[in-house]
Design an enzyme around this catalytic site. Structure first.
Site, short mmCIF file in Angstrom:
data_model
loop_
_atom_site.label_atom_id
_atom_site.label_comp_id
_atom_site.label_asym_id
_atom_site.label_seq_id
_atom_site.Cartn_x
_atom_site.Cartn_y
_atom_site.Cartn_z
N SER A 34 0.86 -1.17 -0.28
CA SER A 34 -0.14 -0.36 -0.27
C SER A 34 0.92 1.07 0.03
CB SER A 34 -0.90 -0.16 1.01
OG SER A 34 -1.79 0.65 1.44
N ASP A 43 -8.58 -4.93 -6.07
CA ASP A 43 -8.04 -4.05 -5.12
C ASP A 43 -9.11 -2.35 -4.30
OD1 ASP A 43 -6.92 -2.13 -3.17
OD2 ASP A 43 -4.90 -4.04 -3.64
N HIS A 91 -6.59 -5.53 -0.78
CA HIS A 91 -5.42 -5.16 -0.40
C HIS A 91 -4.53 -5.89 -0.33
CE1 HIS A 91 -4.16 -1.20 -0.07
NE2 HIS A 91 -3.85 -1.18 1.12
#
Length: 528
Positions: free
Chosen positions: A240, A467, A497
Site C-alpha cells: 500500500s 483491490d 488489498h
C-alpha cells in the site's frame, strides 16, 4: 505494542559529539551521490556518526504506551522477536542537530549460512506501525525468513518513533462520530470546525515533528537503517503506502536498491483528488463484487435484493437512515452514518471479512450497529478499552506534509457530482475528506512523489484486480514511473488489498523465487 523501553514524546536530544568509529565508515553514508541533505564536512561527520551507531537489540517487552500490550509470541521454531531503537536526524538539512528515535523489531533468519541480509517491511497507512504489524503477519513471511532477517519499524511520526499526538480518546470518539458528509451550511460549519480543532491539537502536541514526518525523510531514514544494520543494499517489501515509500527510496538511492517488492500499489502520478476519486471507484467495485457474491449464494445471503444493484441500493438507503437517526452501537456510543461507511470500507479490504460485512449490515438494518462500529473502530485505531493508537494522526500528518494541494469547501461542492457518480456509497465521504489538510499548520511539498529510478535493479510491482484501496491501475503506473527496465509488473486476479498476504500460491511462488533466489519473472506475469 512490543518495545524495549517507553516511547519518547519529543525528538530526543542535540548530538554533541561524533562517534570515534565514524572515520572507519567514510564511504558508507549514502554513497554514490545518493545521499541526504546537509553541507560540508561537519554534516558528513554527523551522518557518518549516525551510520556507525550500534542498536542495542533486546527481547521485546510490553509497551508502556496507551493500552499496553503483551510481547509478540515466539515464532514456531522458537525464535524470539528482538526490539531496538536508533537515532536519525530530525532534519536532514541539519544532520548534526536534533534527532528522532526510531523503533525497530526483527526476527533473525533461520539459515544463517545462506542469509541474504535484512528484509525491511512497511505495511502502509501512511501511519501504520511496523513494530506492531510485522509479528502479526509474520506467518505469511516464514518462507522468506529462511534467508532474511525480517525487520519492521515505526516510521518517524508513527507509534513509538516520536508518534504524532493530536486529540485525546474522548475527543477522538466525538471526532470520528461526526457527520463527515455535510448536507447543509450548519453541518458543513461543524465539520470544518472539527478539522480545525484537530489540526490545532496536532500542532500543540507535536508541532516540533510535524514539518519533518514526510515520505522523503522516511526514505532517508530507511537508508540509514540499512547502513546501521550492515547491509550493502536495501531489500524491501512495501505494501500500500509502503509502495510509495519504496518508490521514493528507489528514486533517491537507486544504486542502493536490493531485491524489492511493491504490493497493493499506489499510483505515484495521481494527485490528491485523483487518488480520492480512484479510491471511490475502487471501494465501489469491491462492494459490487461483495454484493455479487452475496447474490450467488442465494438464500444463504442475509441481505435483501436479488441483484448486486439491489444490494447496493439497500446499503445506500441504510446509510441515509443512519444519517437521520443513528442506531445503538457499543456501550453508550451509537453507530452514525460516517462510522457505518468507514466500517463497510474496512471490511472490504479483505474477502475474509465479507462475512462480517454481511452480518454487520444485516444487524444495523435491524437496529444493532455494534459490528459495523467495531469495524470502524478498527480502521480508526481504537481498541476495546477506548484507547487509540496514532495511526490516523500520523496518516494526516504525513499526507499533509507530502501533498501541497489544499481544497476549499467550494471546490469540494463543485466536485461532489463526479464523486457521487463514481460511488453512491463512498463518493461524498472521500470528496469531503479532501478538506483534511485545509487547516493543517504545515505546508505540503509537492503534487505527487517522484519515483523514477534509473539505474535501479528490477523491482516487482504486484497489482490486484479487485483491490479497493489502491486500484489495480496503480501497478502499471508505478512500473512505468520507475522506468521500463526497473518496474516488473505482476497481476493477481483476485480480491482484497494486497496479493501476497491473500495467500495465493502463484503470487507467493513468484515473489519467493525473486526474493530468495533472484529469479525475475517476465513483466506481465498473471496469477492465478
Amino acid at each position: 505494542m512490543p518495545t524495549t523501553r517507553p516511547a519518547r514524546r519529543t525528538t530526543a536530544r542535540r548530538r554533541t559529539a561524533v562517534l570515534a568509529a565514524a572515520a572507519l565508515l567514510a564511504g558508507a553514508a549514502a554513497g554514490c551521490g545518493d545521499g541526504g541533505g546537509g553541507d560540508g564536512e561537519e554534516a558528513g561527520q554527523a551522518m557518518r556518526g549516525l551510520a556507525a551507531q550500534k542498536p542495542s537489540w533486546k527481547p521485546c517487552a510490553p509497551s508502556s504506551t496507551k493500552g499496553g500490550a503483551t510481547p509478540p509470541a515466539p515464532l514456531p521454531d522458537g525464535t524470539r522477536w528482538e526490539c531496538a531503537f536508533m537515532d536519525v536526524p530530525l532534519d536532514y538539512a541539519d544532520p548534526g542537530g536534533d534527532t528522532v528515535e526510531l523503533a525497530l523489531i526483527r526476527a533473525r533468519a533461520r539459515d544463517r549460512s545462506k542469509r541474504i541480509g535484512s528484509l525491511f517491511f512497511n505495511f502502509g497507512g501512511p501511519g501504520g506501525s511496523g513494530v506492531t504489524a510485522l509479528p502479526s503477519f509474520a506467518p505469511d513471511y516464514e518462507a522468506l525468513r529462511r534467508r532474511y532477517d525480517l525487520v519492521g519499524f515505526d516510521p518517524r511520526g508513527v507509534g513509538l518513533s516520536s508518534g504524532v499526538e493530536c486529540l485525546g480518546p474522548r475527543a477522538l470518539d466525538a471526532f470520528f462520530a461526526r457527520d463527515a458528509t455535510p448536507d447543509d451550511a450548519a453541518e458543513e460549519k461543524a465539520y470544518q470546525g472539527g478539522l480545525k480543532e484537530y489540526a490545532k491539537a496536532c500542532e500543540e502536541n507535536s508541532g516540533e515533528v510535524l514539518p519533518h514526518v514526510g515520505t522523503e525523510n522516511a526514505a532517508r531514514d530507511m537508508d540509514l537503517m540499512r547502513q546501521v544494520l550492515g547491509d550493502d543494499r536495501l531489500h524491501y517489501f512495501g505494501i500500500s503506502y509502503g509502495t510509495e515509500l519504496g518508490g521514493v527510496y528507489a528514486h533517491l538511492f537507486p544504486r542502493r536498491v536490493g531485491r524489492a517488492v511493491f504490493d497493493a500499489v499506489v499510483d505515484p502520478g495521481a494527485t490528491a483528488e485523483q487518488g480520492a476519486l480512484g479510491q471511490a471507484k475502487g471501494f465501489q467495485l469491491a462492494l459490487r463484487n461483495f454484493a455479487a457474491d452475496c447474490v450467488r449464494r442465494g438464500d444463504d445471503c442475509a441481505l435483501p435484493g436479488g441483484t448486486p444493484q439491489e444490494i447496493e441500493r439497500f446499503v445506500v438507503d441504510l446509510l441515509k437512515r443512519l444519517d437521520e437517526r443513528p442506531v445503538k452501537g457499543i456501550g453508550d456510543r451509537e453507530l452514525t452514518q460516517t462510522q457505518a461507511a468507514n466500517g463497510i470500507a474496512q471490511a472490504l479490504y479483505s474477502k475474509e471479512y465479507w462475512q462480517y460485512l454481511e452480518q454487520g449490515l444485516d444487524e444495523a438494518d435491524g437496529g444493532d450497529g455494534a459490528l459495523l462500529l467495531a469495524l470502524s473502530d478498527s480502521m480508526n485505531g481504537r481498541d476495546e478499552n477506548g484507547e487509540y493508537d496514532n495511526l490516523q494522526a500520523a496518516n494526516t500528518a504525513i499526507n499533509c506534509v507530502d501533498d501541497r494541494q489544499r481544497f476549499t469547501a467550494e471546490q469540494v461542492r463543485a466536485k461532489l457530482p463526479r464523486f457521487r457518480e463514481a460511488s453512491p456509497v463512498f463518493g461524498e465521504l472521500l470528496a469531503w475528506g479532501m478538506l483534511g489538510c485545509g487547516q493543517w499548520p504545515v505546508a505540503g511539498r509537492s503534487d505527487h512523489p517522484d519515483v523514477s529510478a534509473p539505474g535501479a535493479p528490477p523491482i516487482l510491482v504486484v497489482g490486484t484486480t479487485g483491490d479497493p484501496a489502491t486500484p489495480f491501475e496503480g501497478a502499471a503506473a508505478m512500473a512505468s514511473a520507475l522506468g521500463g527496465d526497473v518496474g516488473v509488473e505482476v497481476t493477481y486476479r483476485g480480491e482484497g488489498h494486497g496479493a501476497y498476504n491473500g495467500g495465493d500460491a502463484c503470487v507467493r511462488r513468484v515473489v519467493d523465487a525473486y526474493l530468495l533466489d533472484g529469479r525475475v519473472p517476465p513483466s506481465g506475469t498473471v496469477c492465478p
